[in-house]
Design a protein around this motif. Sequence first.
Motif, PDB file in Angstrom:
ATOM      1  N   VAL A 181       0.846  -1.188   0.000  1.00  0.00           N
ATOM      2  CA  VAL A 181       0.000   0.000   0.000  1.00  0.00           C
ATOM      3  C   VAL A 181       0.883   1.239   0.000  1.00  0.00           C
ATOM      4  O   VAL A 181       2.043   1.195   0.411  1.00  0.00           O
ATOM      5  CB  VAL A 181      -0.967   0.037   1.214  1.00  0.00           C
ATOM      6  N   VAL A 182       0.317   2.344  -0.451  1.00  0.00           N
ATOM      7  CA  VAL A 182       1.051   3.609  -0.480  1.00  0.00           C
ATOM      8  C   VAL A 182       1.252   4.094   0.952  1.00  0.00           C
ATOM      9  O   VAL A 182       0.338   4.041   1.783  1.00  0.00           O
ATOM     10  CB  VAL A 182       0.270   4.667  -1.298  1.00  0.00           C
ATOM     11  N   ARG A 183       2.445   4.561   1.238  1.00  0.00           N
ATOM     12  CA  ARG A 183       2.744   5.105   2.569  1.00  0.00           C
ATOM     13  C   ARG A 183       1.937   6.378   2.797  1.00  0.00           C
ATOM     14  O   ARG A 183       1.767   7.171   1.895  1.00  0.00           O
ATOM     15  CB  ARG A 183       4.220   5.442   2.706  1.00  0.00           C
ATOM     16  N   THR A 184       1.490   6.555   4.033  1.00  0.00           N
ATOM     17  CA  THR A 184       0.737   7.766   4.361  1.00  0.00           C
ATOM     18  C   THR A 184       1.638   8.872   4.875  1.00  0.00           C
ATOM     19  O   THR A 184       1.266  10.028   4.855  1.00  0.00           O
ATOM     20  CB  THR A 184      -0.342   7.455   5.415  1.00  0.00           C
ATOM     21  N   HIS A 185       2.824   8.516   5.377  1.00  0.00           N
ATOM     22  CA  HIS A 185       3.774   9.545   5.813  1.00  0.00           C
ATOM     23  C   HIS A 185       5.185   8.974   5.778  1.00  0.00           C
ATOM     24  O   HIS A 185       5.386   7.777   5.846  1.00  0.00           O
ATOM     25  CB  HIS A 185       3.442  10.063   7.211  1.00  0.00           C
ATOM     26  N   TRP A 186       6.133   9.867   5.664  1.00  0.00           N
ATOM     27  CA  TRP A 186       7.543   9.527   5.686  1.00  0.00           C
ATOM     28  C   TRP A 186       8.183  10.348   6.787  1.00  0.00           C
ATOM     29  O   TRP A 186       7.734  11.441   7.119  1.00  0.00           O
ATOM     30  CB  TRP A 186       8.222   9.877   4.378  1.00  0.00           C
ATOM     31  N   GLN A 187       9.279   9.858   7.325  1.00  0.00           N
ATOM     32  CA  GLN A 187       9.989  10.613   8.340  1.00  0.00           C
ATOM     33  C   GLN A 187      11.297  11.113   7.737  1.00  0.00           C
ATOM     34  O   GLN A 187      12.053  10.349   7.149  1.00  0.00           O
ATOM     35  CB  GLN A 187      10.274   9.731   9.558  1.00  0.00           C
ATOM     36  N   ARG A 188      11.527  12.413   7.872  1.00  0.00           N
ATOM     37  CA  ARG A 188      12.726  13.020   7.311  1.00  0.00           C
ATOM     38  C   ARG A 188      13.923  12.735   8.201  1.00  0.00           C
ATOM     39  O   ARG A 188      13.791  12.302   9.329  1.00  0.00           O
ATOM     40  CB  ARG A 188      12.528  14.527   7.175  1.00  0.00           C
ATOM     41  N   HIS A 189      15.112  13.003   7.669  1.00  0.00           N
ATOM     42  CA  HIS A 189      16.361  12.780   8.398  1.00  0.00           C
ATOM     43  C   HIS A 189      16.396  13.559   9.714  1.00  0.00           C
ATOM     44  O   HIS A 189      16.946  13.098  10.701  1.00  0.00           O
ATOM     45  CB  HIS A 189      17.547  13.167   7.514  1.00  0.00           C
ATOM     46  N   ASP A 190      15.789  14.744   9.737  1.00  0.00           N
ATOM     47  CA  ASP A 190      15.816  15.553  10.956  1.00  0.00           C
ATOM     48  C   ASP A 190      14.755  15.101  11.966  1.00  0.00           C
ATOM     49  O   ASP A 190      14.581  15.722  13.003  1.00  0.00           O
ATOM     50  CB  ASP A 190      15.650  17.042  10.627  1.00  0.00           C
ATOM     51  N   GLY A 191      14.038  13.995  11.672  1.00  0.00           N
ATOM     52  CA  GLY A 191      13.086  13.450  12.622  1.00  0.00           C
ATOM     53  C   GLY A 191      11.677  13.988  12.477  1.00  0.00           C
ATOM     54  O   GLY A 191      10.752  13.479  13.092  1.00  0.00           O
ATOM     55  N   ARG A 192      11.480  15.034  11.677  1.00  0.00           N
ATOM     56  CA  ARG A 192      10.135  15.592  11.505  1.00  0.00           C
ATOM     57  C   ARG A 192       9.348  14.751  10.519  1.00  0.00           C
ATOM     58  O   ARG A 192       9.887  14.237   9.548  1.00  0.00           O
ATOM     59  CB  ARG A 192      10.218  17.037  11.015  1.00  0.00           C
ATOM     60  N   ASP A 193       8.074  14.633  10.766  1.00  0.00           N
ATOM     61  CA  ASP A 193       7.173  13.890   9.892  1.00  0.00           C
ATOM     62  C   ASP A 193       6.837  14.773   8.702  1.00  0.00           C
ATOM     63  O   ASP A 193       6.290  15.855   8.859  1.00  0.00           O
ATOM     64  CB  ASP A 193       5.914  13.511  10.663  1.00  0.00           C
ATOM     65  N   SER A 194       7.184  14.327   7.501  1.00  0.00           N
ATOM     66  CA  SER A 194       6.972  15.170   6.331  1.00  0.00           C
ATOM     67  C   SER A 194       5.501  15.300   5.965  1.00  0.00           C
ATOM     68  O   SER A 194       5.155  16.126   5.146  1.00  0.00           O
ATOM     69  CB  SER A 194       7.769  14.631   5.143  1.00  0.00           C
ATOM     70  N   ALA A 195       4.618  14.492   6.533  1.00  0.00           N
ATOM     71  CA  ALA A 195       3.188  14.629   6.248  1.00  0.00           C
ATOM     72  C   ALA A 195       2.595  15.799   7.023  1.00  0.00           C
ATOM     73  O   ALA A 195       1.523  16.277   6.704  1.00  0.00           O
ATOM     74  CB  ALA A 195       2.444  13.348   6.605  1.00  0.00           C
ATOM     75  N   LYS A 196       3.312  16.266   8.036  1.00  0.00           N
ATOM     76  CA  LYS A 196       2.861  17.421   8.804  1.00  0.00           C
ATOM     77  C   LYS A 196       3.562  18.659   8.250  1.00  0.00           C
ATOM     78  O   LYS A 196       4.652  18.574   7.725  1.00  0.00           O
ATOM     79  CB  LYS A 196       3.211  17.246  10.282  1.00  0.00           C
TER      80      LYS A 196
END
Length: 182
Positions: free
Chosen positions: A128-143
């Motif tokens: 399934v398609v991911r709903t969010h990814w986590q960036r290297h700096d720890g922030r959730d890129s979906a937010k």
Amino acid sequence: NGAQKDHLCIVWEVQRASDATGSTIIWRRPFLPADVEQGFGWMAADFKKRHPLLDPEAPPYNEKEVQKPPIVVTPIWRPAEQWQVVANSETDSDGWQYSTDWNAVSWGSEVRPNFDYVRRRQWRRRYVVRTHWQRHDGRDSAKGNQNSFITQMISAVCCWSRPQAPGRVREFQGRPVQLQLG
């Protein structure tokens, strides 16, 4: 919006009889000179080419170990289930089908000694398609910036010729981005 949100990945495991004397058959990785692609052990549906998502860094196919398909998908997909062998009335209890050659039209659920020299079994896994990814700096890129997340998804699908291993750092717009998969 009509976009595909899941994908069923189908991979065929293949083996060739290396010693077929009487009722004893030894199955192993395809080994004949004509079995160049089949020798990888994991095939696409046409049985002419290795599966296109086969991990090039995976160890060689070993028929003595119970394996799961070494498939690598782009980071936008995540597994929705475990790999499953398809076993039904058209296969034996382990999911194998038998025939005389890779190009055969007819495949049976029982091996015919001294006649069938190849076998295959189908593995399936839904992604399934991911709903969010986590960036290297720890922030959730979906937010936060939704456009940035969409741009990252498009970049992952369109611009990566081969998926990166989990934990690898990629640059995105000049900044390091690490996708945490799972």
